[in-house]
Design a protein around this motif. Structure first.
Motif, PDB file in Angstrom:
ATOM      1  N   ARG A   1     -47.393  14.566 -17.401  1.00 11.42           N
ATOM      2  CA  ARG A   1     -46.376  15.201 -17.833  1.00 11.42           C
ATOM      3  C   ARG A   1     -45.100  15.223 -17.877  1.00 11.42           C
ATOM      4  O   ARG A   1     -44.553  15.483 -16.596  1.00 11.42           O
ATOM      5  CB  ARG A   1     -46.800  15.295 -19.563  1.00 11.42           C
ATOM      6  N   THR A   2     -44.575  17.104 -18.231  1.00  8.84           N
ATOM      7  CA  THR A   2     -43.429  18.086 -17.809  1.00  8.84           C
ATOM      8  C   THR A   2     -43.797  18.458 -16.754  1.00  8.84           C
ATOM      9  O   THR A   2     -43.055  18.896 -16.402  1.00  8.84           O
ATOM     10  CB  THR A   2     -43.506  17.833 -18.765  1.00  8.84           C
ATOM     11  N   LEU A   3     -44.770  17.961 -16.112  1.00  8.64           N
ATOM     12  CA  LEU A   3     -45.152  19.751 -15.384  1.00  8.64           C
ATOM     13  C   LEU A   3     -44.518  19.526 -13.372  1.00  8.64           C
ATOM     14  O   LEU A   3     -44.510  20.513 -13.867  1.00  8.64           O
ATOM     15  CB  LEU A   3     -46.883  18.480 -15.127  1.00  8.64           C
ATOM     16  N   PRO A   4     -43.871  17.880 -13.185  1.00 10.08           N
ATOM     17  CA  PRO A   4     -43.653  18.135 -12.055  1.00 10.08           C
ATOM     18  C   PRO A   4     -42.183  18.850 -12.351  1.00 10.08           C
ATOM     19  O   PRO A   4     -41.514  19.268 -11.405  1.00 10.08           O
ATOM     20  CB  PRO A   4     -42.933  16.478 -11.707  1.00 10.08           C
ATOM     21  N   GLN A   5     -41.463  18.799 -13.579  1.00 10.48           N
ATOM     22  CA  GLN A   5     -39.932  20.104 -13.984  1.00 10.48           C
ATOM     23  C   GLN A   5     -40.515  20.968 -13.819  1.00 10.48           C
ATOM     24  O   GLN A   5     -39.438  21.744 -13.586  1.00 10.48           O
ATOM     25  CB  GLN A   5     -39.237  19.501 -15.095  1.00 10.48           C
ATOM     26  N   ALA A   6     -41.676  21.449 -14.653  1.00 11.40           N
ATOM     27  CA  ALA A   6     -41.678  22.975 -15.263  1.00 11.40           C
ATOM     28  C   ALA A   6     -41.927  23.718 -13.145  1.00 11.40           C
ATOM     29  O   ALA A   6     -42.044  24.703 -13.604  1.00 11.40           O
ATOM     30  CB  ALA A   6     -43.061  22.784 -15.906  1.00 11.40           C
ATOM     31  N   VAL A   7     -42.851  22.540 -11.931  1.00 13.55           N
ATOM     32  CA  VAL A   7     -42.938  23.493 -11.678  1.00 13.55           C
ATOM     33  C   VAL A   7     -42.131  24.061 -10.431  1.00 13.55           C
ATOM     34  O   VAL A   7     -42.160  24.747  -9.833  1.00 13.55           O
ATOM     35  CB  VAL A   7     -43.668  22.515 -10.424  1.00 13.55           C
TER      36      VAL A   7
END
Length: 866
Positions: free
Chosen positions: A844-850
């Motif tokens: 989901r949005t994990l790549p941006q949150a990392v």
């Protein structure tokens, strides 16, 4: 006529009456290693070379690894019904793999089995005669008899014992042999999968159920077109002379490749392949420096290679070398009348043969080998194939290695890469006469497996000749009777936090485990990451956010870390005493330490137990005990400091140890003592109370993490970015050591992030950490210390770490810099070292949150600093 009549187990029965046996080689050490591990690989290779007798083939083959094969490893032993989040993550990982050309590599050894007596020779002759007669009459050849198979298996066992135990060997399966034979004509195009199963994907071949015999008719339908004569020549256009038209077919005479045409479901499958033979080598070998075959496997695209070896014993080699010596020495007389004397190349050959004679005499185990080295590259077009062959030739010119592409010998070289074929003349003509100790320096066999056999797709290996997957399973070491622990070192901006966040994501998504994190960043970078993961999370602020006037995100202090309220029973008493003793710097045998213990004993187990109650109790004891009174006064004074509110405020709810899937402790505003302040007892005595509180609070967080991870049946991961905050105290280092040393017994582990190995604690703690990541370090001293901790020679990878890991100023500019972000040298659970590009778990949005790159305001514009 195809030379193979039948396949049974690891045995190939051939039309010339010979029987070949094939084994898989499973090497342990990798040629990517350095120092001691590389020397061990050479020692194993030398032992193996000295065990060879007669004709032997050593082959290294690439394999196209399909995405579904990697995905199966990611899903191994995972209950997707109970863990749909991992199913979603792996689904998106599959999409990432579809765009990559993933290659694996396998190693094989094959040899024709020597018969025992005239009976075996007669049986072989009869089998060859029968096969030739059946071929002429159009009758299918008979399979090998049960008696012939039994006799061949006995000889194969004897041959396997002669190879010794230098490398682990396993008899090849019928499916593996069929894969080898079926893959050869379709290299790089719709290849079958290397799987130990009864049916092979895309091969068109099936094994007889219950019999284990191969139907090889499909192999014989391949057409080998040397020079690509079946390719359409350019059409004749106006103005082209008839002479040029006639010269067109002649151009094929210089096309040094093989075009393989194999019937498939959708028509003919065309594979262009170019074969090279190693025609020249340097006269003198040194190690390391001449491991060219391991370099061939890392050239950047798929390359198959094989060594065709004829071995002679020490005594036979001495006899042959004496003849060569006489022939060379006789040339002195031939050139005696020449004024310029004996040519330099003759002198050099004479010195070489004398040196070889000396080495054969000095070691009775040394043997002589005639070695022919064949390499194969392939491409979708003839031009691509030619370009890759040229790349191979150019890559080794500086080391005095010459690869030739024989004109008219491509078909014979194609056969040289297959078992069951005798060494062709074109290979014998280019064979090099080497001693076993010199041939071993080529390192034809080395481990290519890297990472864990199952787990999350954590990154891609960049130095194995092609892109290969790097899988990481935090539970692999602890579940296989090995130490755990993950550590990431590197300079600022090298990607340490990204690696640790991906470790946390794997624990949450794949294992459904609990994660505890210490976040000291002012931007609270772990907060959006925690919210991007499934499950409940607790964001525990240690300092009241209201004290920070510059905070851009609304937050408030919600949780209490009072150890008397967080813990219960004997655990509460012990942890509380350690916390206050560290904060107040109480000596073990001091009167105040005794007073603290008595106060804790009185309130322990009470429902109203808290640090505020402890102060009241100590004040009551202080009526008779001066030490208790002094301690109560100190705590009452410290309670007035707003920074201590998480310990003394009774209105805050205590941290719920088992109420969240992820707990993030935000400690950015808590001051900590510096290394200078901790250097001497006199300096320690002058440390401000706030800094002592910060040190003790990190110890308390480590204790909370241990309680969460060690007391449940779910996997627990304690992630400590800026590890020195915990390992900087003896008590914190002890907790970290317990995580690494005993965590496997409780289903728990710890991950560290820092800049230098010294931040990871003492020598024991640093040594027990199994998985090690090393990112960019431009400082020379930090790079060398980190490489030594990684387990490699600092000189071998120094430039890689300082200049070539996620470079800040690459030649390709900003696009290349972003594409190469996340590169690390990695040591896996098995101690192997490789170069990996870490990829973010696609949930989901994990790549941006990392991402942790800050955004800086410059007037009215925003510029992202990376």
């Amino acid at each position: 006529m195809d030379p193979i009549l039948d396949v049974s187990g690891n045995l190939l029965f051939c039309v010339d009456g010979a029987t070949w046996a094939v084994w898989r080689i499973l090497p342990r050490e990798s040629a990517r290693s350095t120092g001691r591990q590389l020397q061990e690989l050479y020692a194993r290779t030398l032992t193996f070379m000295k065990s060879l007798r007669g004709e032997v083939m050593i082959a290294s083959l690439c394999e196209q690894v399909q995405p579904h094969a990697i995905i199966r490893r990611c899903l191994d032993r995972i209950d997707l019904d109970a863990n749909p989040h991992w199913a979603e993550t792996v689904y998106h990982a599959w999409d990432q793999l579809e765009d990559l050309d993933v290659l694996g590599r396998s190693y094989w050894v094959a040899t024709p089995l020597a018969g025992h007596g005239w009976r075996d020779a007669v049986h072989g002759l009869l089998r060859a005669t029968g096969a030739a007669l059946a071929e002429s009459l159009g009758i299918p050849a008979r399979p090998a008899t049960v008696a012939a198979i039994a006799a061949a298996r006995e000889r194969a066992r004897s041959a396997e014992q002669e190879f010794g135990a230098a490398f682990p060997l396993r008899p090849a399966t019928e499916a593996e042999l069929l894969w080898w034979l079926c893959r050869a004509p379709v290299r790089g195009v719709n290849e079958p999968q290397l799987e130990n199963v009864a049916a092979l994907h895309n091969s068109g071949i099936r094994l007889r159920p219950g019999h284990g015999r191969a139907q090889l008719a499909t192999l014989r339908s391949t057409v080998l077109d040397e020079g690509g004569r079946t390719d359409h020549l350019p059409e004749n256009r106006g103005g082209t002379s008839k002479l040029k038209q006639l010269a067109g077919p002649l151009r094929t005479l210089n096309r040094r490749f093989l075009k393989c045409l194999t019937p498939g479901d959708g028509g003919l499958v065309e594979s262009y392949q170019a074969f090279l033979v190693l025609a020249e080598m340097p006269r003198a070998f040194t190690f390391p420096g001449h491991e060219i075959l391991s370099r061939l496997a890392g050239i950047g695209f798929g390359v198959d290679y094989a060594l065709r070896i004829t071995a002679r014993s020490n005594e036979d080699a001495k006899v042959a070398n004496r003849r060569r010596t006489r022939d060379l020495m006789s040339q002195d007389e031939e050139h005696g009348g020449d004024r310029v004397g004996v040519p330099a190349d003759v002198r050099s050959a004479q010195e070489e043969i004398q040196h070889k004679n000396a080495r054969l005499g000095a070691s009775t185990t040394e043997i002589d080998l005639d070695v022919g080295v064949v390499a194969c590259v392939w491409g979708a077009t003839a031009a691509e194939c030619d370009a890759r062959a040229t790349t191979v030739r150019q890559a080794f010119l500086g080391g005095e290695y010459t690869w030739e592409r024989p004109l008219g010998g491509q078909k014979q070289l194609y056969q040289a890469l297959l078992p069951g074929h005798r060494t062709p003349m074109v290979v014998r003509e280019c064979s090099q006469n080497l001693l076993a100790s010199d041939c071993a320096m080529l390192l034809p066999v080395s481990a290519t497996e890297f990472g864990d056999p199952t787990g999350a797709l954590f990154g891609m290996v960049l130095d194995g000749g092609a892109i290969t997957p790097f899988l990481l399973d935090p539970t692999y070491g602890p579940s296989h009777d090995s130490s755990g622990g993950i550590a990431v070192l590197g300079e600022l901006g090298s990607g340490k936090s990204v690696v640790l966040k991906n470790v946390a994501a794997v624990v949450r998504l794949m294992l459904d485990g609990r994660v505890i994190v210490v976040d000291r960043t002012r931007s609270r970078e772990w907060e959006p990451f925690a919210h991007a993961l499934p499950g409940d999370c607790q964001i525990v602020d240690i300092v009241d956010p209201a004290l920070d006037n510059e905070r851009t995100t609304p937050a408030e202090l919600r949780h209490s870390c009072d150890p008397l309220r967080v813990f219960h029973g004997k655990t509460s008493t012990g942890i509380t005493e350690t916390f206050f003793a560290s904060w107040l710097d109480l000596e073990s045998n001091s009167a105040e330490r005794d007073a603290l213990g008595r106060g804790l004993d009185e309130i322990s187990g009470r429902p109203d137990a808290s640090s505020t109650t402890l102060i009241d109790t100590l004040a009551q004891h202080g009526r008779k005990d001066p030490a208790a009174r002094a301690l109560a006064e100190r705590l009452a004074r410290l309670r007035r400091d707003p920074i201590t509110r998480p310990i003394f405020d009774p209105d805050l709810q205590p941290v719920n140890l088992l109420g969240a899937d992820m707990v993030v402790f935000c400690t950015n505003e808590i001051p900590l003592p510096s290394a200078l302040e901790m250097s001497t007892e006199r300096m320690v005595a002058r440390i401000p109370p706030r800094k002592l509180f910060g040190r003790a609070l990190h110890l308390l967080i480590a204790a909370i993490a241990k309680e969460i991870c060690f007391t449940t049946d779910r996997w627990g991961e304690f992630i400590c970015d800026e590890a020195y905050n915990v390992t900087g105290t003896p008590e914190g280092q002890q907790i970290a050591l317990e995580f690494v040393r005993d965590g496997r017994k409780h289903g728990a582990d710890m991950a560290f992030g820092s800049h230098a190995p010294q931040d990871l604690g003492d020598e024991i703690l640093r040594g027990l950490i199994a998985v090690r990541f090393l990112g960019r370090h431009r400082d020379d001293d930090l790079a060398r210390h980190s490489l030594a901790w990684l387990g490699t020679d600092p000189d071998d990878h120094h430039d890689t770490v300082t200049k070539d890991l996620s470079p800040l100023n690459p030649a390709g500019g900003e696009p290349e810099r972003q594409a190469r972000a996340g590169e690390f040298l990695v040591r896996d659970h098995s101690g192997r070292i490789g170069r990996v590009k870490v990829i973010t778990q696609p949930y989901r949005t994990l790549p941006q949150a990392v991402l942790t790159t800050p955004t800086i305001n410059r007037g009215h514009s925003r510029k992202t600093v990376r």
